[in-house]
Design a protein around this motif. Structure first.
Motif, PDB file in Angstrom:
ATOM      1  N   SER A   4      26.259  18.332  76.918  1.00 44.75           N
ATOM      2  CA  SER A   4      25.118  17.968  77.759  1.00 44.75           C
ATOM      3  C   SER A   4      23.806  18.612  77.337  1.00 44.75           C
ATOM      4  N   ILE A   5      23.868  19.828  76.795  1.00 48.52           N
ATOM      5  CA  ILE A   5      22.623  20.550  76.515  1.00 48.52           C
ATOM      6  C   ILE A   5      21.785  19.826  75.459  1.00 48.52           C
ATOM      7  N   PHE A   6      22.435  19.073  74.595  1.00 42.82           N
ATOM      8  CA  PHE A   6      21.710  18.259  73.617  1.00 42.82           C
ATOM      9  C   PHE A   6      20.800  17.265  74.347  1.00 42.82           C
ATOM     10  N   LEU A   7      21.299  16.726  75.449  1.00 44.22           N
ATOM     11  CA  LEU A   7      20.539  15.728  76.203  1.00 44.22           C
ATOM     12  C   LEU A   7      19.366  16.342  76.950  1.00 44.22           C
ATOM     13  N   PHE A   8      19.463  17.626  77.281  1.00 44.27           N
ATOM     14  CA  PHE A   8      18.318  18.287  77.916  1.00 44.27           C
ATOM     15  C   PHE A   8      17.154  18.376  76.922  1.00 44.27           C
ATOM     16  N   GLY A   9      17.490  18.590  75.640  1.00 47.81           N
ATOM     17  CA  GLY A   9      16.457  18.539  74.616  1.00 47.81           C
ATOM     18  C   GLY A   9      15.862  17.147  74.504  1.00 47.81           C
ATOM     19  N   PHE A  10      16.727  16.131  74.641  1.00 49.12           N
ATOM     20  CA  PHE A  10      16.259  14.744  74.659  1.00 49.12           C
ATOM     21  C   PHE A  10      15.275  14.502  75.790  1.00 49.12           C
ATOM     22  N   ALA A  11      15.505  15.163  76.929  1.00 48.15           N
ATOM     23  CA  ALA A  11      14.648  14.951  78.102  1.00 48.15           C
ATOM     24  C   ALA A  11      13.292  15.615  77.942  1.00 48.15           C
ATOM     25  N   ILE A  12      13.266  16.790  77.330  1.00 47.33           N
ATOM     26  CA  ILE A  12      12.015  17.554  77.205  1.00 47.33           C
ATOM     27  C   ILE A  12      11.129  16.990  76.105  1.00 47.33           C
ATOM     28  N   GLY A  13      11.731  16.621  74.977  1.00 48.19           N
ATOM     29  CA  GLY A  13      10.970  16.190  73.805  1.00 48.19           C
ATOM     30  C   GLY A  13       9.975  15.068  74.037  1.00 48.19           C
ATOM     31  N   PRO A  14      10.390  13.958  74.680  1.00 55.36           N
ATOM     32  CA  PRO A  14       9.447  12.834  74.855  1.00 55.36           C
ATOM     33  C   PRO A  14       8.192  13.179  75.647  1.00 55.36           C
ATOM     34  N   LEU A  15       8.252  14.210  76.492  1.00 51.67           N
ATOM     35  CA  LEU A  15       7.066  14.584  77.269  1.00 51.67           C
ATOM     36  C   LEU A  15       5.903  14.952  76.354  1.00 51.67           C
ATOM     37  N   VAL A  16       6.222  15.540  75.217  1.00 52.73           N
ATOM     38  CA  VAL A  16       5.182  15.938  74.267  1.00 52.73           C
ATOM     39  C   VAL A  16       5.044  14.923  73.140  1.00 52.73           C
ATOM     40  N   LEU A  17       6.174  14.445  72.631  1.00 52.63           N
ATOM     41  CA  LEU A  17       6.151  13.622  71.420  1.00 52.63           C
ATOM     42  C   LEU A  17       5.613  12.216  71.655  1.00 52.63           C
TER      43      LEU A  17
END
Length: 523
Positions: free
Chosen positions: A119-132
């Motif tokens: 699951s922790i991989f998906l938390f990175g997925f959630a945070i990244g688009p906010l900036v990228l």
């Protein structure tokens, strides 16, 4: 000499100023006209190039605008972005069938921590688009996806060498951050190149990856863990992504038209430093500064907070995506412990979901093409983005029916019956998610940020749902646990899709008003 040169320069400056004013007036007229069109295309000014020789535009005859590219070039760029979108979600679940091997190797005894490794991989997925995603609307799609993929490759390789749970979790979340770059720009990339008529096919091609990747990951990961080691489930996607990065550096063109125009302007200024070249982007005041950059980075969250249409679509999408991941978690127990399948065979069981999603993708594309054709048969554009949601009716029936079939047949009948249920559920799920994804691209001013807003919620839900999944199924059993998920999809989907289809245009207008205030305040 100086007495004659002064008036000449003054006359040239006056002429240049008049020409720029004419260009500005024509540009503003076209922007006003475009507001009534459902398809927003970047205007580079090619239609009024003759007003000023210093105006740099994207030449239609030379096919410089991404919308004017030849179809093979568009397909190539779309397919490459689709490959990026496949590999990182593929890596998110690739060692899901062998979580117990990871736990044994790293001395993890808590099952929740074991699920967190996925699951922790998906938390990175959630945070990244906010900036990228907002950065891609400032600096272009190509730079973001290439840099993000390098981060994904580096930390995926590092994750394969970890010796402690902390090292694994840290590497996985940073790999997720890098891997989210493709998902951050995919919606904007599709809108950059494809018009409304062709968009369903293009979206089906490129958006199949983010959903099919998590399904096919365990198919390969199960056999890989049995034959070699769970560490290879991290290295193999990294190697594939590294090869793709090299190919992308040379063959993936920039699709964001404003960035393409800026590159052309820089090239023209380098070749002719004595000329006063400019573009339509220089005619409007562009806000800058730290406050403006901050506003760009929080735009996806602001979209969720102030646009009720996007919020409704995002919540339903997120719940459905979370259910997909939660069902994935049950497959190892149902087919491994319940039916006695090996780790590798359990991975093969995931193919049923992949088959369902492929069928759902092509079926949805066909339905959307029929709806779009009906909306334009009279020669008048009656299309509205909410038309994309009509196919969700069938998708909802298939999703709920498939869940009930899977839950109440698992470990009670031959294993082919729950696999068919999974395929039906996946078919309906893909139908709904593809419809909402295209709706996000079509219905909002900043498609990359709108798509990122959906990605934030879906990845958070997909990350959190598997954490409580084991306890849910221990308490209720697979039958009523999956049945509860079916009721959840039915209870949320029916009112939300109905509200969006009927009141969507009005809700989006409210969102536009709120976003205009936000952009005005932050400018």
């Amino acid at each position: 000499m100086a007495l004659t040169q002064g008036p000449k320069l003054s006359s040239e400056a006056t002429t240049t100023g008049i020409a720029r004013q004419e260009v500005l007036e024509r540009y503003e007229e076209l922007l006003i006209e475009q507001k009534s069109s459902p398809d927003h295309v970047f205007i580079s000014g090619s239609s009024f190039r003759e007003l000023d020789p210093n105006l740099v535009v994207l030449d239609e005859k030379a096919r410089e605008h991404p919308r004017d590219w030849l179809v093979p070039k568009k397909i190539r760029a779309t397919a490459m972005v689709g490959a990026y979108c496949f590999l990182s979600p593929f890596a998110s679940t690739i060692f899901a069938p062998s979580v117990h091997l990871v736990m044994a190797d790293l001395n993890i005894t808590d099952s929740t921590l074991g699920a967190l490794a996925v699951s922790i991989f998906l938390f990175g997925f959630a945070i990244g688009p906010l900036v990228l995603a907002p950065m891609s609307e400032l600096y272009g799609r190509r730079l973001i996806i290439n840099c993000g993929n390098l981060v994904f490759v580096a930390f995926s390789i590092g994750a394969g060498f970890v010796q402690t749970p902390a090292q694994l979790f840290t590497s996985r979340i940073f790999a997720g951050l890098g891997g989210s770059a493709a998902l951050s720009i995919v919606g904007g990339t599709v809108a950059d190149m494809w018009d409304l008529k062709a968009r369903p096919k293009a979206s089906g091609l490129v958006m199949l990856g983010p959903v099919l990747g998590p399904i096919l990951g365990p198919v390969c990961g199960g056999w890989m863990s049995e034959a070699a080691s769970w560490r290879w489930t991290l290295w193999v996607p990294a190697i594939a992504s590294g090869i793709l990065s090299v190919a992308g550096y040379f063959f993936l063109p920039e699709t964001y038209a404003p960035r393409v125009l800026q590159h052309k302007l820089q090239k023209m200024k380098t070749l002719h430093p004595d000329k006063q070249f400019y573009t339509v982007l220089d005619l409007t005041q562009s806000p800058s500064g730290l406050r403006f950059l901050f506003s760009q980075f929080v735009r996806p969250l602001v979209y969720l907070a102030v646009d009720p249409a996007l919020a409704l679509a995002s919540i339903f999408y997120a719940v459905l995506f979370g259910v997909v991941y939660l069902v994935i978690v049950t497959l190892a127990d149902v087919f491994g412990h319940g039916y006695g399948h090996s780790v590798g065979f359990v991975g093969t069981d995931f193919l049923s979901a992949g088959v369902g999603m492929i069928i759902g993708t092509f079926g949805t594309i066909r339905v959307m093409e029929m709806i779009f054709k009906k909306d334009t048969t009279t020669g008048q554009m009656k299309y509205k983005p909410e038309s994309r949601l009509l196919s969700c009716i069938v998708g909802g029936i298939l999703s709920v029916g498939g869940l009930f079939m899977y839950g109440f047949s698992a470990m009670r009948t031959h294993y082919i019956v729950p696999l068919i249920g999974i395929a039906i559920f996946a078919c309906g799920t893909m139908n709904i998610m593809l419809a909402i994804q295209i709706y996000a691209v079509d219905g909002f001013k900043y498609p990359a940020s709108a798509f990122a807003a959906i990605s934030v919620l879906r990845c958070l839900f997909a990350g959190f749902f598997p954490l409580f999944g084991p306890k849910l199924f221990v308490r209720l059993g697979v039958d009523w646990g999956v049945g509860l998920l079916a009721f959840l999809v039915l209870g949320l989907g029916t009112p939300m899709i109905t509200l969006l289809y009927i009141f969507g245009p009005r809700l989006r207008k409210i969102g536009v008003q709120h976003m205009s205030r936000f952009e005005g305040d932050s400018g």
